[in-house]
Design an enzyme around this catalytic site. Structure first.
Site, PDB file in Angstrom:
ATOM      1  N   ASP A  67      30.264 -78.596 106.622  1.00  0.00           N
ATOM      2  CA  ASP A  67      29.021 -78.700 106.591  1.00  0.00           C
ATOM      3  C   ASP A  67      28.720 -80.102 105.794  1.00  0.00           C
ATOM      4  OD1 ASP A  67      26.349 -78.451 107.053  1.00  0.00           O
ATOM      5  OD2 ASP A  67      26.475 -76.080 106.914  1.00  0.00           O
TER       6      ASP A  67
ATOM      7  N   HIS B 206      23.429 -87.160 107.358  1.00  0.00           N
ATOM      8  CA  HIS B 206      23.161 -85.788 106.854  1.00  0.00           C
ATOM      9  C   HIS B 206      24.521 -84.844 107.131  1.00  0.00           C
ATOM     10  CE1 HIS B 206      18.705 -85.824 105.939  1.00  0.00           C
ATOM     11  NE2 HIS B 206      18.959 -86.732 106.799  1.00  0.00           N
TER      12      HIS B 206
END
Ligand code: ADP
Ligand code: F6P
Length: 460
Positions: free
Chosen positions: A365, A157
């Site tokens: 991110d 992720h």
């Protein structure tokens, strides 16, 4: 039909509020397919024995939750120490914040072994196993060592850094070799796949069989980008609910004469919060028409607070917010409203919709689901504007956002001003494109594509 077994450190009841992209997306993905979700119970046993933890089983709708407690020692070395003190900072390009304490790796291995051991007893031969995130990279290797032959996929992720940054992790070769125990490895973005291919090409004896296929350590591995999405339709429905409507009315009422800018995230140094506040301060300085009007609501939910880097970020943020309010605030207007809390998920769409501008400006991110939730919440006739960091994984997909370099304070402030002033027609055009994109590539698309690719891997 095979059962889906999802494994992640953080798990959540899919019917309740969770903060963190993984818990939110997996809850949405599993709620529709059903299956088992295995992970940490969230409980720390103060005097527990390392490598041991009680197993709990219960049902949450269609999903069976199987959770394991962690002893204090395991929690501190596996979760705080190695996962969030080594892998998280390095994978977010922050070598300066990594704590390479040699003791943490033992706890990381021990908990992965314990998870494998507990999980094996629950598995059926035809289960499809889908492991998530950096806490559990070696899980498949542990399961394979115990004789498990099921199909196994892994999804990261968070970003994968370039090879020379990854190589700073003392155990990088062991970690990357562990990935070859999976049949399929998924990353958030093409940039991550590219970093993986470069790593494998330079640091391992692998044969590169194709753009997405690598052979090493006696195993062939498929690797692809599967950008995670949000459940757009569910979020739009949530926006029609009472809680979201009340939130929207309350915000619109309170800020009827103001323009709202909004940030929502976990309080994490990857999110670029100090840089964002400095850019907001610059907005007030450089464009004084915003004085008395522009208000930044910054919601930052508590996260990993016992890790030092998080504790110092909290202090920095509090002091920046205090200084901006002290320097620019008036009796009837405070420029920053900073809230260190989680907002109930049912209320979030109302908050997003009341904002003229969303600031999603991480320094790095994996994806960033907040960007997608903001777009899903807007009124298509009068939508807000998304200001998005070019360093978020979402920037590969969301090209119609206003992309910024969050390190560049002046231009980020300029972009905030542009967002506040954007004509209606341009806002509508950008929003339409963004909404089409996130609707097409939503969380169900992500899950189906990953599982279809895993099912298609030839078994050796
Ligand atoms: P990360 O996984 O790094 O936390 P993402 O933006 O991908 O970042 O996902 C965050 C998820 O958690 C989103 O679904 C968001 O709505 C939720 N979330 C984050 N912060 C909060 C908060 N303060 N209150 C409520 N929900 C939050
Ligand atoms: O999405 C990234 C992620 O690190 C997940 O792995 C994690 O569940 C989430 O952020 C929240 O962090 P934590 O599980 O440490 O609370």
């Amino acid at each position: 039909m095979s059962r889906l077994v999802v494994i992640s450190n953080r798990i959540a009841d899919p019917r309740k509020t969770a903060s963190g992209g993984l818990a939110v997306a997996l809850g949405q993905a599993l709620e529709s397919s059903g299956g088992m979700w295995f992970g940490w119970s969230g409980k720390i046993v103060e005097d527990g024995t390392p490598g041991e933890g009680e197993l709990h089983l219960h049902n949450a709708g269609k999903v069976q939750l199987a959770t394991v407690d962690l002893s204090r020692e395991d929690h501190d070395s596996f979760y705080l120490g190695y996962s969030n003190g080594v892998l998280w900072p390095v994978f977010h390009y922050r070598l300066d914040l990594a704590d390479f304490d040699a003791g943490y790796i033992a706890g990381y291995r021990r908990v992965n072994q314990m998870f494998a051991h507990k999980l094996k007893a629950l598995l059926r031969p035809d289960d499809i196993i889908w492991v998530h995130d950096y806490h559990l990279i070696p899980l498949a290797a542990e399961l394979r060592a115990m004789g498990c032959q099921q199909r196994m996929g892994f999804f990261l992720h968070i970003p994968l850094p370039p090879p020379l940054i990854l190589a700073a992790v003392p155990e990088h070769d062991w970690l990357m070799r562990s990935l070859f125990a999976y049949d399929l490895v998924g990353f958030q973005s093409e940039a991550d796949v590219n970093h993986f291919a470069r790593y494998v090409g330079t640091e391992t004896p692998a044969d590169i069989l194709g753009e997405h296929e690598f052979r090493a350590f006696g195993k062939t591995l498929q690797v692809q980008a599967f950008p995670i999405g949000t459940d757009v339709d569910e979020f739009i429905e949530l926006g029609k609910g009472r809680e979201a409507q009340e939130m929207f009315e309350q915000m619109r009422g309170e800020y009827s004469r103001r323009r709202l800018l909004l940030g929502v995230e976990r309080l994490d140094y990857s999110k670029g919060l100090p840089q964002r506040l400095k850019a907001f301060r610059q907005l007030l300085q450089a464009y004084p028409e915003n004085l008395g009007s522009a208000t930044l609501i910054q919601i930052a939910s508590p996260s990993r607070e016992t890790v030092d880097a998080y504790a110092s970020l909290l202090q920095e943020l509090e002091s920046l917010c205090g200084a901006i309010n002290g320097n620019f605030g008036e009796l009837d207007w405070m420029p920053v409203r900073y809230i260190h809390r989680t907002v109930a998920r049912k209320r979030l769409p109302g908050l997003y919709r009341a904002a003229s501008v969303a600031l999603v400006t991480p320094l790095r991110d994996g994806m960033n689901l907040v960007a997608k939730e903001f777009v899903a919440s807007q009124d298509p006739d009068d939508p807000g504007v998304l200001v998005l960091s070019r360093f978020a994984g979402a920037a590969e997909q969301m090209r119609e956002a206003l992309l910024v370099n969050p390190y560049d304070t002046t231009r980020t402030a300029e972009t905030m001003q542009r967002a506040l002033q954007m004509p209606l027609e341009e806002r509508q055009r950008r929003h339409k494109k963004l909404l089409e994109g996130i609707r097409e590539q939503d969380v169900h698309w992500w899950r189906e594509r990953f599982l279809a690719a895993l099912a298609a891997v030839p078994t050796s």
